[in-house]
Write a protein that holds these residues in place. Structure first.
Motif, PDB file in Angstrom:
ATOM      1  N   ALA A  43       0.176 -26.886  -2.760  1.00  0.00           N
ATOM      2  CA  ALA A  43      -0.016 -25.870  -2.721  1.00  0.00           C
ATOM      3  C   ALA A  43       1.295 -25.008  -3.082  1.00  0.00           C
ATOM      4  N   LEU A  44       2.350 -25.545  -2.323  1.00  0.00           N
ATOM      5  CA  LEU A  44       3.781 -24.877  -2.305  1.00  0.00           C
ATOM      6  C   LEU A  44       4.111 -24.983  -3.777  1.00  0.00           C
ATOM      7  N   LYS A  45       4.229 -25.945  -4.542  1.00  0.00           N
ATOM      8  CA  LYS A  45       4.441 -26.454  -5.862  1.00  0.00           C
ATOM      9  C   LYS A  45       3.764 -25.354  -6.864  1.00  0.00           C
ATOM     10  N   GLY A  46       2.230 -25.308  -6.531  1.00  0.00           N
ATOM     11  CA  GLY A  46       1.427 -24.318  -7.330  1.00  0.00           C
ATOM     12  C   GLY A  46       2.078 -22.934  -7.099  1.00  0.00           C
ATOM     13  N   VAL A  47       2.300 -22.425  -6.018  1.00  0.00           N
ATOM     14  CA  VAL A  47       2.976 -21.065  -5.832  1.00  0.00           C
ATOM     15  C   VAL A  47       4.260 -21.067  -6.686  1.00  0.00           C
ATOM     16  N   MET A  48       5.115 -22.013  -6.535  1.00  0.00           N
ATOM     17  CA  MET A  48       6.354 -22.205  -7.204  1.00  0.00           C
ATOM     18  C   MET A  48       6.200 -21.975  -8.841  1.00  0.00           C
ATOM     19  N   GLN A  49       5.213 -22.672  -9.003  1.00  0.00           N
ATOM     20  CA  GLN A  49       4.822 -23.047 -10.797  1.00  0.00           C
ATOM     21  C   GLN A  49       4.563 -21.625 -11.049  1.00  0.00           C
ATOM     22  N   ARG A  50       3.581 -20.927 -10.216  1.00  0.00           N
ATOM     23  CA  ARG A  50       2.952 -19.564 -10.803  1.00  0.00           C
ATOM     24  C   ARG A  50       4.105 -18.490 -10.889  1.00  0.00           C
ATOM     25  N   HIS A  51       5.059 -18.731 -10.164  1.00  0.00           N
ATOM     26  CA  HIS A  51       6.283 -17.671 -10.351  1.00  0.00           C
ATOM     27  C   HIS A  51       7.466 -17.992 -10.874  1.00  0.00           C
ATOM     28  N   GLY A  52       7.487 -19.306 -11.778  1.00  0.00           N
ATOM     29  CA  GLY A  52       8.415 -19.804 -12.789  1.00  0.00           C
ATOM     30  C   GLY A  52       9.642 -20.608 -11.886  1.00  0.00           C
ATOM     31  N   LEU A  53       9.319 -21.119 -10.694  1.00  0.00           N
ATOM     32  CA  LEU A  53      10.248 -21.965 -10.172  1.00  0.00           C
ATOM     33  C   LEU A  53      10.083 -23.412 -10.281  1.00  0.00           C
ATOM     34  N   GLU A  54      10.891 -24.151 -10.353  1.00  0.00           N
ATOM     35  CA  GLU A  54      10.627 -25.677 -10.146  1.00  0.00           C
ATOM     36  C   GLU A  54      11.522 -26.464  -9.285  1.00  0.00           C
ATOM     37  N   LEU A  55      11.070 -27.340  -8.401  1.00  0.00           N
ATOM     38  CA  LEU A  55      11.777 -28.099  -7.445  1.00  0.00           C
ATOM     39  C   LEU A  55      12.663 -29.015  -8.306  1.00  0.00           C
ATOM     40  N   ALA A  56      13.811 -29.442  -8.087  1.00  0.00           N
ATOM     41  CA  ALA A  56      14.862 -30.216  -8.814  1.00  0.00           C
ATOM     42  C   ALA A  56      15.159 -31.316  -8.097  1.00  0.00           C
ATOM     43  N   MET A  57      14.156 -31.926  -7.517  1.00  0.00           N
ATOM     44  CA  MET A  57      14.347 -33.171  -6.761  1.00  0.00           C
ATOM     45  C   MET A  57      13.641 -34.267  -7.367  1.00  0.00           C
TER      46      MET A  57
ATOM     47  N   ASP B 106      13.070 -18.458 -15.769  1.00  0.00           N
ATOM     48  CA  ASP B 106      13.106 -17.494 -16.599  1.00  0.00           C
ATOM     49  C   ASP B 106      14.044 -16.159 -15.681  1.00  0.00           C
ATOM     50  N   VAL B 107      14.582 -16.467 -14.661  1.00  0.00           N
ATOM     51  CA  VAL B 107      15.093 -15.432 -13.848  1.00  0.00           C
ATOM     52  C   VAL B 107      16.659 -15.804 -13.384  1.00  0.00           C
ATOM     53  N   ASP B 108      17.484 -14.879 -13.576  1.00  0.00           N
ATOM     54  CA  ASP B 108      18.959 -15.071 -13.087  1.00  0.00           C
ATOM     55  C   ASP B 108      18.658 -14.488 -11.524  1.00  0.00           C
TER      56      ASP B 108
END
Length: 152
Positions: free
Chosen positions: A138-152, A58-60
């Protein structure tokens, strides 16, 4: 506004956050803009290991090059960004960047709204700087909390 936030606004610079060969220094964060946008100066060292392809839910993100160059890829389209160039990554787009050059690249990065800011980068620095191999869960958890997703 807190005293720290007023001092940061007066000096125009927040704390320097370093993650490997990438550094972020927030000039404006969500506390200054009631969450509307954040802006940071980013420096990417030559040949730096940078974030893998990812998307912001949800971030440009807009990047404006100041020095050096970055190879920037958004939804399969790759461009070399030089000083004065900019690139827009709309929310949901898969993007990533690299500095294949021999000099550091410096750019302004704007996140709108300010859901990605100093807290995110500090948390990532904590996970990746913990010693040993990175804790991917842990890294994926941080990313998820801030609205980021890996695209791999």
């Amino acid at each position: 506004m807190t005293t720290h936030a007023m001092q940061q606004a007066a000096t125009g610079r927040g704390d320097l956050i370093t993650i490997g060969s990438l550094s972020m220094q927030f000039l404006v964060d969500g506390r200054h803009t009631t969450g509307h946008m954040a802006m940071a100066e980013m420096v990417v060292q030559p040949q730096a290991k940078v974030p893998p392809p990812h998307r912001h839910v949800d971030v440009d993100e807009t990047i404006h090059m100041l020095e050096g160059s970055l190879t920037y890829r958004v939804d399969g389209e790759s461009r070399v960004l030089n000083p004065g160039d900019y690139c827009f990554s709309p929310r949901g787009s898969v993007h990533h960047f690299s500095n294949p050059g021999t000099v550091p690249a410096r750019a302004l990065v704007v996140f709108s709204p300010a859901n990605i800011g100093p807290d995110y980068f500090n948390e990532v620095a904590g996970v990746l700087g913990a010693g040993g191999p990175p804790d991917l869960a842990a890294l994926k958890g941080v990313m998820q909390r801030h609205g980021l997703e890996l695209a791999m």
